[in-house]
Design a protein around this motif. Structure first.
Motif, PDB file in Angstrom:
ATOM      1  N   GLY A 119     -24.397  -7.432  36.890  1.00 35.98           N
ATOM      2  CA  GLY A 119     -23.876  -8.678  36.361  1.00 35.98           C
ATOM      3  C   GLY A 119     -23.087  -8.410  35.085  1.00 35.98           C
ATOM      4  N   ASP A 120     -22.398  -9.415  34.597  1.00 28.85           N
ATOM      5  CA  ASP A 120     -21.629  -9.295  33.367  1.00 28.85           C
ATOM      6  C   ASP A 120     -22.579  -9.456  32.184  1.00 28.85           C
ATOM      7  N   THR A 121     -22.945  -8.346  31.543  1.00 30.07           N
ATOM      8  CA  THR A 121     -23.964  -8.368  30.489  1.00 30.07           C
ATOM      9  C   THR A 121     -23.390  -8.676  29.103  1.00 30.07           C
ATOM     10  N   ARG A 122     -22.101  -8.958  29.022  1.00 28.84           N
ATOM     11  CA  ARG A 122     -21.537  -9.348  27.729  1.00 28.84           C
ATOM     12  C   ARG A 122     -22.142 -10.681  27.303  1.00 28.84           C
ATOM     13  N   MET A 123     -22.542 -10.758  26.039  1.00 26.71           N
ATOM     14  CA  MET A 123     -23.204 -11.955  25.534  1.00 26.71           C
ATOM     15  C   MET A 123     -22.189 -12.964  25.011  1.00 26.71           C
TER      16      MET A 123
ATOM     17  N   GLN B 245     -27.204 -19.788  23.112  1.00 31.65           N
ATOM     18  CA  GLN B 245     -27.797 -18.932  22.092  1.00 31.65           C
ATOM     19  C   GLN B 245     -28.585 -19.720  21.055  1.00 31.65           C
ATOM     20  N   ALA B 246     -28.629 -21.039  21.203  1.00 30.72           N
ATOM     21  CA  ALA B 246     -29.310 -21.895  20.226  1.00 30.72           C
ATOM     22  C   ALA B 246     -30.534 -22.531  20.874  1.00 30.72           C
TER      23      ALA B 246
ATOM     24  N   LYS C 122     -28.782 -15.982  29.907  1.00 29.63           N
ATOM     25  CA  LYS C 122     -28.397 -15.163  28.759  1.00 29.63           C
ATOM     26  C   LYS C 122     -28.989 -15.670  27.440  1.00 29.63           C
ATOM     27  N   THR C 123     -29.815 -16.692  27.507  1.00 32.15           N
ATOM     28  CA  THR C 123     -30.519 -17.107  26.298  1.00 32.15           C
ATOM     29  C   THR C 123     -31.521 -16.011  25.938  1.00 32.15           C
TER      30      THR C 123
END
Length: 466
Positions: free
Chosen positions: A44-48, A56-57, A65-66
């Motif tokens: 998968g695309d692991t870029r955050m 992210q909040a 991806k949280t």
């Protein structure tokens, strides 16, 4: 662009190597290799996302991806009735062990206060991190990886390993039921200890590794500092003709170099492969299969793999074993020393004693007993030396690490959900012990208790259905 060029070159090299092997081995009917593939297509695309993204909040906008977190427990001033205390636990297993440069031991495993393991989302399951500063005599549980606050997520298959710089890393596998709407429903996250000599070490922020099972077997470290991570896709276990057993090669800075694959093997189960580097530079690994351990080899640094079939010696039948090259050059194997025959439609479990006599198992009739340490003098071709570590019940899932003095620390579990058991054991041995077939080193010991909930008023009780 440079990364893309390198990837194209790796793929081309893999195809060439595979073609050469096919031409050389086609007359023998050998199973050869699959080519390397694009890491993003597997992981998968692991870029955050950026830090101000809604995912992210926490607790708003939860996605795959949280980022998860580690929770400190059993610290001074904590309320004594927190939900992760050991006297509530009734199931635990699958331990891992590591040791700091200063000799502090660390262990991790998963557990539950509610039920036995439940795939694929492992609800009500968390991972424990415990530590010992006195060579395993006493242990203290200090952190948990519990993602349950994120949509009821569960944890599975934790990992501790030491990176090329000697830093200890923890991998937590998180599982969230997104109803098929997120590619990171299962995701592996890696934290690095900042002070492994401190029981309440600080940690780096977690790094997303991918959406596969990357946390069962310790990575292989190459002399140049690159690493090879073992991967599987447990969702595909039992589904025929699916490619799922893979390796991820990473640069020193963590950048993916390539992902390689095993050819389809419908006999493989949870593969749990753990390669070693042989003296000639080639790679060798066992992997878990229905009737024992199969093996595979790579002659190009892990880009392509040749499957070799079942290893001649039967051990660890459909269960995990581990391989590790020791500083002496010998190869350590930790596995279940049990063989199996079919007689009249029934499985008969047995082993061979020190006199070469067959002994049928009468008390614990299972493949998951007789945890044993073996040594090989010939890069894994044979394992003539062995030392029995534990045969008291269902014993499985070993993990090992090495102390500075060459001591070998091994953990394994006993009766994960069995009344009075669900124990994590630690044995400390030396090569001399294995060569002698018994403990001869004064600093060695076997089956020291790392964790046993029933010793603290917990554990499964009669009548509990888990």
């Amino acid at each position: 662009m440079p990364n893309q060029v390198r990837l194209i070159r790796h793929v081309a090299q893999s195809l060439t190597a595979c073609g050469l092997l096919v031409s050389l081995l086609s007359g023998f009917g050998a199973t050869v290799c699959a080519q390397t593939v694009d890491p993003v297509s597997v992981l998968g695309d692991t870029r955050m996302p950026p830090s101000d993204h809604v995912s992210q909040a926490f607790p708003y906008g939860i996605t795959g991806k949280t980022p998860p977190s580690l929770t400190k427990i059993n610290f001074q001033g904590q309320k004594p009735y927190h939900k992760h205390r050991i006297n509530l636990r009734l199931f635990q297993g699958c331990p891992q062990v590591e040791i700091s440069e200063g000799g502090r031991l660390w262990a991790t495993w998963f557990g539950s206060n509610v039920q036995a393991e439940r795939a694929p989302f492992h609800n009500d399951q968390f991972s424990v991190i415990s530590t010992s500063a006195d060579d395993g005599k006493t242990w203290k549980e200090v952190f948990v990886f519990d993602p349950s606050e994120l949509l009821g997520a569960g944890a599975s298959d934790p990992m501790l390993w030491k990176d090329p710089e000697g830093k200890i890393r923890f991998i937590g596998l998180r599982n969230i039921d997104f109803k098929g709407q997120d590619e990171f429903a299962s995701s592996a996250w890696e934290f690095t200890m900042l002070d492994a000599e401190n029981e309440y070490t600080d940690w780096t922020a977690p790094r997303l590794l991918g959406n596969k099972n990357i946390s069962v077997m310790k990575p292989l470290i190459f002399p140049d500092g690159t690493i090879l991570r073992s991967m599987d896709d447990f969702k595909l276990v039992g589904k025929r003709d699916k490619v799922r057993i893979r390796f991820l090669k990473e640069a020193v800075n963590g950048t993916p170099i390539f992902v390689s694959e095993f050819p389809v093997d419908n006999d493989a189960v949870f593969a749990e492969q753990m390669p070693i580097i042989r003296k000639d530079g080639s790679l060798f690994t066992f992997y878990r299969a229905k009737k024992g351990q199969k093996f595979a080899e790579s002659f190009d640094g892990g880009r392509t793999w040749k499957l070799g079939g079942y290893y001649p010696m039967q051990f660890s039948i459909n269960t995990k074993c581990i391989l590790k090259t020791l500083p002496s050059g010998r190869v350590l194997l930790v596995a279940n020393d049990v063989q199996m025959d079919e007689q009249g439609g029934k499985r008969v479990y047995h082993y061979t004693d020190e006199n070469g006599q067959r002994r049928e198992l009468t008390k614990h009739k299972t493949a998951r007993t007789r945890m044993t340490a073996y040594l090989s003098e010939d890069d894994g071709k044979t394992f003539p030396h062995k030392l029995l570590l534990c045969d008291d019940g269902q014993i499985s899932y070993p993990s090992a690490t090495l102390g500075k003095d060459g001591a070998i620390y091994i953990v394994y579990d006993q009766g994960r959900g069995t009344i009075g058991q669900h124990t994590i054991f630690l044995s400390k041995i030396s090569e001399a012990d294995v060569l002698a077939g018994e403990i001869v080193d004064g600093d060695s010991f076997s089956n020291r208790i790392v964790s046993r909930p029933s010793d603290h008023g917990g554990g499964r009780r009669k009548g509990d259905s888990i």
